[in-house]
Design a protein around this motif. Structure first.
Motif, short mmCIF file in Angstrom:
data_model
loop_
_atom_site.label_atom_id
_atom_site.label_comp_id
_atom_site.label_asym_id
_atom_site.label_seq_id
_atom_site.Cartn_x
_atom_site.Cartn_y
_atom_site.Cartn_z
N VAL A 393 1.02 -1.21 -0.05
CA VAL A 393 0.02 -0.06 -0.07
C VAL A 393 1.03 1.06 0.18
N TYR A 394 0.49 2.19 -0.92
CA TYR A 394 1.46 3.34 -1.03
C TYR A 394 0.59 4.74 -1.27
N ASP A 395 1.21 5.72 -0.87
CA ASP A 395 0.50 7.04 -0.91
C ASP A 395 0.81 7.71 -2.44
N ALA A 396 2.00 7.65 -2.88
CA ALA A 396 2.64 8.14 -3.99
C ALA A 396 3.47 7.49 -4.66
N LEU A 397 3.80 7.36 -6.05
CA LEU A 397 4.92 6.66 -6.65
C LEU A 397 5.85 7.77 -6.70
N ALA A 398 7.29 7.35 -6.23
CA ALA A 398 8.32 8.12 -5.97
C ALA A 398 9.37 8.04 -7.08
N ARG A 399 9.44 6.64 -7.54
CA ARG A 399 10.67 6.57 -8.73
C ARG A 399 10.19 5.39 -9.42
N VAL A 400 10.61 5.17 -10.63
CA VAL A 400 10.58 4.03 -11.49
C VAL A 400 11.85 3.48 -11.79
N GLU A 401 11.86 2.18 -11.80
CA GLU A 401 13.20 1.45 -12.18
C GLU A 401 12.84 0.78 -13.43
N VAL A 402 13.59 0.90 -14.56
CA VAL A 402 13.62 0.16 -15.57
C VAL A 402 14.30 -1.05 -15.59
N LEU A 403 13.88 -2.14 -16.24
CA LEU A 403 14.57 -3.45 -15.92
C LEU A 403 14.45 -4.14 -17.38
N PRO A 404 15.59 -4.64 -18.10
CA PRO A 404 17.06 -4.44 -17.40
C PRO A 404 17.56 -2.95 -17.44
N LYS A 405 18.38 -2.75 -16.59
CA LYS A 405 19.22 -1.52 -16.46
C LYS A 405 20.05 -1.19 -17.63
N ASP A 406 20.61 -2.18 -18.25
CA ASP A 406 21.53 -2.36 -19.22
C ASP A 406 21.29 -3.36 -20.25
N ALA A 407 21.17 -3.05 -21.47
CA ALA A 407 20.43 -4.24 -22.21
C ALA A 407 21.12 -4.00 -23.67
N VAL A 408 21.69 -5.15 -24.30
CA VAL A 408 22.00 -5.20 -25.56
C VAL A 408 21.05 -5.80 -26.72
N ALA A 409 20.77 -4.88 -28.03
CA ALA A 409 20.07 -5.54 -28.79
C ALA A 409 20.92 -5.66 -30.34
N ARG A 410 20.79 -6.41 -31.15
CA ARG A 410 21.59 -6.30 -32.43
C ARG A 410 20.87 -6.22 -33.79
N ILE A 411 21.36 -5.42 -34.57
CA ILE A 411 20.83 -5.24 -35.79
C ILE A 411 20.77 -6.64 -36.56
N GLY A 412 19.82 -6.90 -37.49
CA GLY A 412 19.83 -8.15 -38.28
C GLY A 412 18.76 -8.04 -39.26
N GLY A 413 18.46 -9.21 -39.78
CA GLY A 413 17.40 -9.06 -40.93
C GLY A 413 17.73 -8.58 -42.17
N ALA A 414 16.85 -7.77 -42.76
CA ALA A 414 17.15 -7.21 -43.99
C ALA A 414 17.61 -8.11 -45.16
N GLY A 415 17.07 -9.33 -45.01
CA GLY A 415 17.53 -10.57 -45.92
C GLY A 415 18.56 -11.42 -45.63
N GLY A 416 19.38 -10.95 -44.61
CA GLY A 416 20.47 -11.63 -44.15
C GLY A 416 20.08 -12.88 -43.35
N LYS A 417 20.94 -13.73 -42.99
CA LYS A 417 20.72 -15.00 -42.48
C LYS A 417 20.47 -14.84 -40.81
N MET A 418 20.98 -13.77 -40.19
CA MET A 418 21.02 -13.69 -38.79
C MET A 418 20.07 -12.53 -38.46
N PRO A 419 19.00 -12.88 -37.66
CA PRO A 419 17.71 -12.18 -37.28
C PRO A 419 18.08 -11.21 -36.08
N LYS A 420 17.15 -10.16 -36.24
CA LYS A 420 17.53 -9.34 -35.12
C LYS A 420 17.42 -9.71 -33.78
#
Length: 533
Positions: A393-420
């Motif tokens: 139970v809370y009175d007000a939202l003080a902060r928001v944490e984004v998870l994951p804090k650090d992430a890696v995504a990788r380009i891909g697709g565009a007709g190639g064999k490696m997906p995003k």
């Protein structure tokens, strides 16, 4: 620190967990697996000891997870010409994981690697081990092995023989790397991760509980949301089960699936299921009593797209397992769903929380309209004689944490064999707690909250390069999709679509809103993973 979604770990161990999930074979007898080793491995290895307790050189001096043993066998196949049938490989992994595996206490700090929770920054790694080992792969990689000191030395020699440029890499060419690794590092690894431990001896002697039966499970699927379901595990042979699953997502949408599971080392659950037409994988660890399991479920096609998973065995008695959502703003009415099994009796949501109306009720799922008053803090929820400390139970939202804090995504697709390679985000809300200051130890964790997602450049350079335009986009469910592979004529010098971004979660709080940020690196394709897969 090492970012644990590095290429080599994701490639080899990731392949292992996908291959292990749902493996089904006849019961493994020790003599059968030992005979496979004699028939297939003794061209290079040697046998000693007795017929009843044989010892195989370079094998018996190690202990590993199921994925670790599969990785070793695959390496012998790819690099040393080992020929094994699929069934023989299954029998070897089962036998080695059961007899030379890791105890629950030995894996508990590193389960994120087994569960493929790869967007994680590791901390607490010994500086010497970080510079000699974790500079190339995750610290969990070597922490999930146990060897004699001589075997750790042999591992150093293997690296020098297989990867002769190791001494030329950063953090090695400025020192006598081989001398340090073969003496100081091997000794330290032997001290921290020895072959013989009390934990393993105790686990070998412990009674193992069969995991067949009915399980109340709760979890999260990116793009679908939180869910609860019943999972039935019907035993087909020792350590192997047929699975059926039926339940609901938090929005009321039904889900159903079926599949198979294998249990290694008495507690390592690996399952392959098809849920509503989508192939999924489960990696969980059972507790020592065999009544609880916890881990992660992810899609077979994209191990990055997944969420936490927990299971409670149905023992025929009342039990609460979750409250969704896990928070209630003081002064407001909101729907809460109580999830459990055999839920009978009066409902009590804790001090100052009133049940205004019961919207639906069954033995395993109760939805109510509730309103809270009083001081903020955790409340214990009760249904009859079962209790769970699961409502904030809370009175007000003080902060928001984004998870994951650090992430890696990788380009891909565009007709190639490696997906995003995509990434999935969630937002966790906090109130300021007793001291009224957000960002301190007194903060009250409220749980996962719905958010509006957006991206922006990470800094001035990223803004100048328009990374937020080219590097990818994020959808309403918090799933980030990177840009296409290959040169982009719209970018300076036709650069590709890599970039650095901030992922922003905006959460409503009454008439206002609170934002949180996470870091996103959009990188190039994972060529090592593609080759080994």
């Amino acid at each position: 620190m090492a970012l644990s979604n590095n290429n080599s770990k994701r490639a080899v161990l990731g392949t292992g967990v996908l291959a292990l999930a749902g493996l089904v074979s006849t019961p493994v007898l020790a003599q059968d697996a030992q005979q496979i080793i004699r028939d297939r491995c003794l061209a290079c290895h040697t046998e000693s000891g007795s017929a009843e307790a044989p010892s195989f050189s370079r094998i018996s001096e190690q202990r590993k997870t199921p994925e670790g043993w599969l990785m070793t066998i695959n390496r012998m196949t790819h690099l040393r010409g080992l020929e094994l049938s699929r069934d023989e490989k299954r029998e070897l992994v089962q036998y080695l994981a059961d007899t030379q595996g890791l105890a629950p206490d030995e894996t508990q700090d590193y389960r994120y690697l087994l569960e493929q929770d790869t967007n994680r920054v590791e901390t607490g790694i010994d500086q010497g081990l970080a510079e000699t080992c974790a500079r190339c792969h995750s610290g969990a990689r070597f922490s999930l092995q146990r060897r004699t000191e001589q075997e750790w030395k042999y591992l150093v020699d293997f690296h020098m023989g297989q990867f002769p440029t190791t001494e030329l890499h950063s953090l090695s060419r400025d020192r006598q790397w081989y001398q340090i690794a073969s003496t100081e590092t091997a000794a330290e690894l032997s001290k921290r991760f020895p072959l013989q431990t009390a934990e393993w001896q105790n686990w070998q002697a412990a009674d193992k509980t069969d995991l067949m039966g009915r399980w109340r499970i709760t979890g999260y699927v990116p793009g679908k949301g939180a869910f609860d379901a019943w999972m039935s595990a019907a035993k087909t042979s020792e350590g192997h089960y047929d699975l059926s699953l039926k339940g609901h997502y938090a929005d009321g949408t039904a889900l159903a699936g079926e599949g198979k599971a294998t249990v290694y080392t008495g507690y390592e659950w690996r399952a392959s299921l098809t849920i509503d037409g989508v192939k999924m994988r489960q990696v969980m660890a059972a507790d020592k009593q065999g009544n609880l399991m916890a881990g992660r479920m992810f899609t077979a096609a994209e191990r990055e797209i997944g969420g936490e998973l927990s299971a409670v065995r149905d023992q025929g008695k009342s039990g609460l397992v979750a409250v969704q959502p896990a928070y209630l703003r003081a002064g407001e009415s909101a729907e809460l769903t109580l999830i459990g099994q055999h839920l009978k009796g009066d409902i009590d949501l804790g001090e100052g929380v009133v049940v205004e109306k019961i919207l639906s009720r069954s033995d395993d799922r109760i939805t109510v309209l509730a309103k809270a008053t009083g001081a903020e803090g955790q409340r214990s929820v009760r249904v009859g004689d079962t209790e769970l400390a699961g409502l904030a139970v809370y009175d007000a939202l003080a902060r928001v944490e984004v998870l994951p804090k650090d992430a890696v995504a990788r380009i891909g697709g565009a007709g190639g064999k490696m997906p995003k390679v995509r990434a999935a985000y969630r937002a966790v809300g906090y109130s300021a707690g007793a001291d009224g200051k957000p960002g301190t130890e007194d903060d009250l964790r409220l749980g996962y909250m719905p958010a509006r997602w957006s991206i922006k450049p990470a800094d001035e350079v990223a803004a100048h390069d328009k990374d937020d335009k080219y590097a990818g986009s994020i959808n309403a469910a918090g799933i980030f999709t990177p840009g296409d592979a290959g040169p982009n004529p719209e970018r300076k010098m036709s650069a590709n679509n890599v970039g650095r971004l901030k992922v922003v979660a905006t959460v409503a709080d009454g008439s206002g809103q609170v934002e949180g940020e996470g870091n996103m690196l959009v990188s190039v394709q994972d060529f090592v993973r593609r080759v080994l897969d």
